[in-house]
Enzyme design. Structure first.
Site, PDB file in Angstrom:
ATOM      1  N   ARG A 183      37.301  32.983  33.593  1.00 30.65           N
ATOM      2  CA  ARG A 183      38.320  31.963  33.355  1.00 30.65           C
ATOM      3  C   ARG A 183      38.575  31.764  31.856  1.00 30.65           C
ATOM      4  O   ARG A 183      39.653  31.344  31.467  1.00 30.65           O
ATOM      5  CB  ARG A 183      37.914  30.652  34.060  1.00 30.65           C
ATOM      6  CG  ARG A 183      36.628  30.049  33.557  1.00 30.65           C
ATOM      7  CD  ARG A 183      36.042  29.035  34.541  1.00 30.65           C
ATOM      8  NE  ARG A 183      35.396  29.691  35.703  1.00 30.65           N
ATOM      9  CZ  ARG A 183      34.850  29.036  36.719  1.00 30.65           C
ATOM     10  NH1 ARG A 183      34.852  27.725  36.739  1.00 30.65           N
ATOM     11  NH2 ARG A 183      34.290  29.697  37.724  1.00 30.65           N
ATOM     12  N   LYS A 222      22.518  36.720  34.972  1.00 29.87           N
ATOM     13  CA  LYS A 222      22.440  36.905  36.418  1.00 29.87           C
ATOM     14  C   LYS A 222      21.082  37.494  36.771  1.00 29.87           C
ATOM     15  O   LYS A 222      20.561  38.331  36.040  1.00 29.87           O
ATOM     16  CB  LYS A 222      23.514  37.904  36.885  1.00 29.87           C
ATOM     17  CG  LYS A 222      24.920  37.387  36.891  1.00 29.87           C
ATOM     18  CD  LYS A 222      25.884  38.477  37.361  1.00 29.87           C
ATOM     19  CE  LYS A 222      27.337  38.071  37.219  1.00 29.87           C
ATOM     20  NZ  LYS A 222      27.745  36.961  38.094  1.00 29.87           N
TER      21      LYS A 222
HETATM   22  N1  BES Z   1      32.232  38.149  38.036  1.00 31.56           N
HETATM   23  C1  BES Z   1      31.680  37.011  38.650  1.00 31.56           C
HETATM   24  C2  BES Z   1      32.199  36.786  40.072  1.00 31.56           C
HETATM   25  C3  BES Z   1      31.875  37.832  41.089  1.00 31.56           C
HETATM   26  C4  BES Z   1      30.859  37.640  42.001  1.00 31.56           C
HETATM   27  C5  BES Z   1      32.634  38.994  41.200  1.00 31.56           C
HETATM   28  C6  BES Z   1      30.588  38.596  42.954  1.00 31.56           C
HETATM   29  C7  BES Z   1      32.359  39.951  42.155  1.00 31.56           C
HETATM   30  C8  BES Z   1      31.329  39.745  43.050  1.00 31.56           C
HETATM   31  C9  BES Z   1      32.008  35.765  37.818  1.00 31.56           C
HETATM   32  O1  BES Z   1      32.129  35.976  36.467  1.00 31.56           O
HETATM   33  C10 BES Z   1      30.908  34.778  38.021  1.00 31.56           C
HETATM   34  O2  BES Z   1      29.819  35.078  37.640  1.00 31.56           O
HETATM   35  N2  BES Z   1      31.234  33.610  38.574  1.00 31.56           N
HETATM   36  C11 BES Z   1      30.281  32.585  38.800  1.00 31.56           C
HETATM   37  C12 BES Z   1      30.890  31.265  38.372  1.00 31.56           C
HETATM   38  C13 BES Z   1      29.929  30.110  38.362  1.00 31.56           C
HETATM   39  C14 BES Z   1      28.887  30.310  37.285  1.00 31.56           C
HETATM   40  C15 BES Z   1      30.703  28.836  38.124  1.00 31.56           C
HETATM   41  C16 BES Z   1      29.940  32.576  40.293  1.00 31.56           C
HETATM   42  O3  BES Z   1      30.842  32.793  41.092  1.00 31.56           O
HETATM   43  O4  BES Z   1      28.781  32.395  40.609  1.00 31.56           O
HETATM   44 MN    MN Z   2      30.288  35.880  35.461  1.00 23.65          MN
END
Ligand code: BES
Ligand code: MN
Ligand code: ZN
Length: 509
Positions: free
Chosen positions: A357, A283
């Site tokens: 997931r 990230k």
């Molecule tokens: N933990 C994050 C989702 C999240 C985002 C939680 C903001 C709390 C606040 C999750 O693991 C994630 O990174 N999801 C990605 C999925 C994508 C790569 C398909 C996302 O939502 O960008």
């Molecule tokens: Mn994530």
């Protein structure tokens, strides 16, 4: 923790730092809420007028402080806004009371004792006020210099020590039961907040598992922990794949609360990523500072199972905490790797940041083996859900429309905002993989629903299942409001407890 008591004493004689009254937004200015009569009498019936002079309107969240009437033992009166005056012959709603009590508790942080002279018409009101006060009084100061002169107390931040609910009857069985329920739920919810707020260098999967083990001993819950060796042996490719890059090994924790009178079995499954860096699909800065909150689903499940045990509910509840830290390193899972999951399915990892997931898939399949009557998973799963519903509402997806509706209804009952979301089948093909059975990513549009569709494939045949995506409400990055502090909120705890209660009473499924 803040202690709660019920009192029918005269308001003027109560020794406390402040007496709290309610004020609502009337058509022609502020209107005092029931419960404030004795205090108003001290001002010769002029309190509503005085509040108006001070600029109060009765709007939700408003706080007005003024000197108590002469002859009162408490020095200060605090008027909290309740929002709109209820319709004729109707009482203030539970959520308005919960929020007002929370606002009062926050406004009085640093004080020792407060008396709430807020409206109480029945036991449910006692419960709402108690819950709001305990949740609003919450403070996370474990990492502040509390032991020395510059302590939280000196900063005026220490939570209230005692809150008395004036008009709550200490000898009324229903009032006492409501107080006990609120205390158990709020204490466990606050414990979930503590876990969420604990920095990820301290709250590793192993540390979280140790907290669960200790709580299990205390409350008669059976706790089993699968460590990395046991996960390896059992073939938990999802949990191991996500944890592979971290120096802190993953865990799968099972909490079993059983009641001899249970007719039903619920399974709660929580996403427990103790820190989500994104892994190799790292990230960017600006998106990882609050990612200690990525175990909020597991914290909610843990709190709800302990609360169910404390309340002695007549339902079997199994909690599954899928714990791992998602980090990049030489041993981390790469985009392009294929994982063999606990269910036997293979997953091509296209984006290591879609890790929730993967850990949930293993836990869902494991939970399914016991054939519970229903499975509910809770997860900070997607940014897409935050974009869709904002920061205060969680999305509810399910393989059963009626079940999804009951969950939204249960959430509403306890003051949590949620919204039903669909699982459109056409989004499944976006996760087709040339190499494996499924990829961990699909279309970007509707990303929250894509994640839900992925999870659905790991729920055992014929089992009723719902998925709560709490990515928005789990962690409050803006200012505190009502009974919700900054930071970890404890989202979904009260909904899960309510679902266990409804099942215990035979009113669900
Ligand atoms: N933990 C994050 C989702 C999240 C985002 C939680 C903001 C709390 C606040 C999750 O693991 C994630 O990174 N999801 C990605 C999925 C994508 C790569 C398909 C996302 O939502 O960008
Ligand atoms: Mn994530
Ligand atoms: Zn995550």
């Amino acid at each position: 923790m803040t202690a709660l008591t019920l009192s029918t004493a005269a308001a003027s004689g109560l020794r406390a730092d402040a007496i709290v009254v309610g004020v609502a937004k009337g058509a022609k200015g502020p209107v005092l809420a029931p419960g404030a009569e004795a205090v108003d009498k001290g001002y010769d019936g002029a309190l509503a007028g005085i509040l108006e002079t001070l600029g109060a309107s009765g709007g939700e969240g408003e706080v007005t402080k003024l000197p108590a009437p002469s002859g009162f033992k408490a020095p200060v009166v605090v008027a909290v806004g309740l929002g709109a005056v209820p319709d004729k012959d109707e009482a203030y709603g539970a959520e308005a009371l919960r929020r007002a009590a929370g606002v009062a508790a926050r406004a009085l942080a640093g004080a020792k004792k407060a008396v709430l002279a807020l409206p109480i018409t029945d036991a449910a009101d006692v419960g709402a006020l108690a819950e709001g006060a305990m949740l609003g009084a919450y403070a996370f100061d474990a990492y502040k210099e509390t032991g020395r002169a510059g302590s939280a107390a000196k900063n005026g931040k220490a939570p209230l020590v005692e809150v008395a609910l004036l008009g709550g009857k200490p000898r009324d069985a229903a009032h006492k039961a409501a107080l006990a329920r609120a205390t158990a739920v709020a204490e466990e919810l606050n414990r979930a907040r503590d876990l969420i707020n604990t920095p990820p260098n301290d709250l590793t999967p192993e540390a979280f598992a140790a907290v669960a083990t200790a709580a299990g001993k205390e409350h008669g819950i059976k706790v089993q922990v699968l460590d990395e060796k046991a996960l390896e042996k059992g073939g938990y490719g999802g949990i191991l794949g996500v944890g592979a890059g971290s120096a802190a090994a993953p865990r799968l924790v099972k909490l079993s609360y059983t009641s001899s009178k249970a007719a039903k079995h619920l399974a709660f499954v929580g996403k427990g990523i103790t820190y989500d860096s994104g892994g190799i699909s790292l990230k960017p800065a600006g998106h990882n500072e609050t990612m200690k909150c990525d175990m909020s689903g597991a914290a909610a499940v843990f709190a709800a199972v302990v609360a169910a045990a404390r309340l002695g509910l007549e339902v079997n509840v199994t909690g599954w905490l899928a714990l791992a830290e998602n980090m990049p390193s030489g041993s981390a899972t790469r985009p392009g790797d294929v994982l063999r999951m606990y269910s036997g399915k293979t997953v091509e990892v296209l984006n290591t940041d879609a890790e929730g997931r993967l850990v949930l898939a293993d836990a869902l399949w494991k939970a399914s083996e016991e054939k519970p009557d229903a499975i509910i998973d809770v997860a900070t799963l997607t940014g897409a859900m935050v974009l869709a519903l904002g920061s205060r509402t969680f999305g509810v997806m399910a393989n059963d429309d009626a079940f999804r509706a009951s969950i939204v209804e249960a959430a509403e009952e306890v003051g949590e905002e949620s919204w039903p979301m669909p699982l459109p089948e056409h989004l499944r093909k976006g996760m087709d993989s040339p190499t494996a059975d499924i990829a961990n990513m699909g279309e970007r549009m509707g990303g929250g629903l894509v994640a839900g569709l992925f999870l659905k494939e790991f729920v055992g045949e014929g089992i009723t299942w719902a998925h709560l995506d709490i990515a928005g409400p789990a962690f409050n990055e803006s200012g505190p409001f009502g009974y919700t502090p900054k930071g970890g909120t404890g989202s979904a705890v009260r909904t899960l407890v309510r679902l266990a209660e409804l099942t215990s009473a035979g009113d669900l499924g």
